[in-house]
Design an enzyme around this catalytic site. Structure first.
Site, PDB file in Angstrom:
ATOM      1  N   LYS A  88     -29.003 -44.771  -4.327  1.00 23.29           N
ATOM      2  CA  LYS A  88     -28.474 -45.386  -3.542  1.00 23.29           C
ATOM      3  C   LYS A  88     -28.131 -47.095  -3.516  1.00 23.29           C
ATOM      4  O   LYS A  88     -29.293 -46.696  -2.207  1.00 23.29           O
ATOM      5  CB  LYS A  88     -27.377 -44.691  -2.345  1.00 23.29           C
ATOM      6  CG  LYS A  88     -26.620 -45.332  -1.984  1.00 23.29           C
ATOM      7  CD  LYS A  88     -26.071 -44.473  -0.393  1.00 23.29           C
ATOM      8  CE  LYS A  88     -24.911 -45.064  -0.160  1.00 23.29           C
ATOM      9  NZ  LYS A  88     -25.397 -44.024   1.428  1.00 23.29           N
TER      10      LYS A  88
ATOM     11  N   GLY B  18     -28.838 -22.211   8.574  1.00 20.73           N
ATOM     12  CA  GLY B  18     -29.916 -21.950   8.095  1.00 20.73           C
ATOM     13  C   GLY B  18     -28.946 -23.295   7.422  1.00 20.73           C
ATOM     14  O   GLY B  18     -29.321 -24.539   8.041  1.00 20.73           O
TER      15      GLY B  18
ATOM     16  N   ALA C  93     -24.742 -38.295   0.604  1.00 19.05           N
ATOM     17  CA  ALA C  93     -24.837 -39.228   0.530  1.00 19.05           C
ATOM     18  C   ALA C  93     -26.094 -39.751   1.651  1.00 19.05           C
ATOM     19  O   ALA C  93     -25.100 -39.483   3.079  1.00 19.05           O
ATOM     20  CB  ALA C  93     -23.635 -40.789   0.297  1.00 19.05           C
TER      21      ALA C  93
END
Length: 527
Positions: free
Chosen positions: A79, A14, A51
């Site tokens: 970002k 998963g 990120a």
């Protein structure tokens, strides 16, 4: 090779990669496929992929997940780029800011005009001066040794950079009379929360989740995977198996024996610690990567916490030294104990073999310096959907998938090596240190050609379908200390006075646009 219709898909593992795969296949193929995902705590998750880079927006859009819902569900922040501290020399800083820098003129890229202007100003005035129009001056004014210009001046022409350093964020289309082409963003988010979001999304669309630990894999006479057996005795058959089991590589390596190509001679770091700490203000809209004696440290700000980690070479720093360095450089209260991660940079020699496709860490690993981990998952999923077999798997499907995967991994590999190789740092242990080793090592010929071309002509060419833009390569090469010895002759067709006005106007528009933006924290709060 399986010549039957591909109907039954089994995803092993998963986490973010497994549920991203399940969600996209369920969305695109709907009732055409029967999708089973086997999830087990024994496989585990790494959790460093917090990120991203801008293409994740496309992935969520295809799934129909709105940005507002995504931000809320994953505690995400925006970002605008990645700031690199101490990578060229101690005290230096530059950013790989997303989006465009400046504006091209005709067929000639903007940075050639910038280089021309810098050279002409130095020639005319004896030294470079910053224009009074530059309302937001560069963060680091240190001169690169032997150069004729301050490379940080280049980021005055980046809307993303200026917004990031002033902790601003707002879509350009919502700013009245904005003259900029747009701001380009990605996200910082909680990867486990994203996996939970996609799990719910997938199950609602018919994906069957099975909890269990795989104890054995059964192969067909021709060496493909026939089924996997769980600890409770259940046997799960499939036509196509997708290995999202992380570093365990349960299918692609342990069952099928596909080899791994080691790249540690180019990227020597092999260890990391990851740890969360309390979130601090201001909520910065960029990732930070700070170099240290034997690697680098990341900082990823989320709404509810800050993700931190240290990447290092175990040949140059002990585990205890790395852990202490990480804990000494947190800017908030510790929320958990540091978690150790061991890795080997490289790629699986075949990411699709027989009827098994490796996606995520089972397919290879490149340290998260440029936040490419989840993008490689995303691109592998999209590649699989484009090459998905209708009447059975053929060698042509497999060969093209593997060719594209290899090219993508190698291009990203070169971009990461670039940061390490172009350094003028003094290692703590001298010639035996990591930075000296990276500076002296032979690099891939494909990367050397790019460096040589930029050094001599300031030219960068983006290969077809390549992930990183020309602006990305330019920023890192300038930031890592390259001074091109020439620039395009078409720049000389513009009078210097006109060019100065052109550059000043760009700076003025950027300053005005940043002034109108909301603060990053206020924009997120408004969602």
């Amino acid at each position: 090779m399986n010549q039957n219709n591909i109907k039954n898909i089994v995803i092993v593992g998963g986490g973010t990669s497994g549920w991203m795969t399940a969600a996209m296949l369920a969305k695109l193929f709907k009732s055409q496929l029967n999708i089973t995902l086997i999830e087990s705590d024994a496989i585990g998750t790494i959790g460093v992929g917090e990120a991203t880079i801008p293409p994740l927006q496309i992935f969520n859009s295809v799934l129909g997940i709105s940005e507002c819902d995504f931000i809320k569900a994953t505690q995400a922040t925006y970002k605008l780029g990645i700031e690199f501290e101490n990578w060229h020399r101690q005290g230096d800083a530059y950013m790989h800011a997303f989006g465009n820098i400046g504006r091209d003129l005709g067929f000639t890229a903007f940075h050639h005009y910038w280089l021309s202007s810098r050279a002409n100003n130095v020639k005319t005035n004896g030294s470079e001066t910053n224009s009074p129009h530059a309302k937001y001056p560069e963060i680091n004014r240190s001169q690169v040794e032997g150069s004729q210009y301050n490379p940080n001046d280049f980021w005055q022409y980046s809307l993303n950079y200026q917004a990031a350093k002033h902790n601003k964020f707002q879509p350009i289309q919502s700013i009245a009379q904005a003259q900029m082409s747009g701001i380009t963003h990605a996200y910082h988010f909680d990867a486990s929360l994203y996996a939970n979001l996609l799990r719910q999304y997938s199950i609602q669309r018919g994906v069957v989740r099975v909890e269990g630990t795989i104890t054995s894999t059964q192969l067909t006479n021709d060496g493909a995977i026939d089924s996997v057996t769980l600890q409770n005795g259940d046997c799960i058959n499939g036509d196509l198996f997708i290995d999202c089991s992380g570093f365990s590589a349960l299918l692609i390596e342990k069952a099928l024996g596909v080899e791994y190509e080691n790249w540690q001679h180019w990227l020597p770091c092999d260890s990391a610690y990851a740890v969360p700490c309390e979130s601090t203000s201001p909520l910065t809209p960029y990732t930070k990567a700070t170099a240290h004696d034997a690697g680098w440290q990341w900082r990823i700000p989320l709404q509810h916490r800050t993700g931190n980690g240290i990447v290092y070479s175990s040949q140059h720093m002990s585990d205890e030294q790395a852990k202490q360095h990480l804990l000494a450089n947190l800017d908030g209260k510790l929320l958990a104990e540091p978690r150790k991660i061991n890795f080997q940079t490289g790629r699986r020699t075949k990411q699709w073999h027989k009827n098994c496709v490796a996606i995520g860490l089972s397919s290879g690993f490149l340290e998260p310096l440029e936040s490419t981990g989840l993008h490689l998952v995303q691109s592998a999923i999209i590649r699989l959907t484009k090459l998905f077999p209708q009447k059975g798997i053929t060698p042509q499907h497999i060969d093209e998938f593997n060719r594209q995967s290899q090219t993508e991994f190698e291009q990203i590999r070169d971009f990461i090596i670039l940061h390490y190789h172009l350094n003028a740092k003094q290692s703590a242990d001298g010639e035996h240190g990591l930075w000296q080793q990276c500076r002296d090592m032979d690099i891939p010929e494909s990367l050397q050609r790019r460096i040589d071309l930029f050094k001599s002509t300031a030219t960068v060419f983006r290969h077809q379908d390549e992930l990183f833009t020309e602006a990305a390569w330019i920023q890192v090469m300038l930031g890592q200390g390259i001074t091109p010895t020439d620039f395009h002759p078409l720049t000389q067709a513009v009078r210097q006075i006109d060019l100065n006005d052109y550059l000043a106007n760009i700076r003025k528009v950027i300053a005005s646009t940043v002034d109108q933006m909301s603060s990053h924290e206020d924009y997120i709060a408004a969602l």
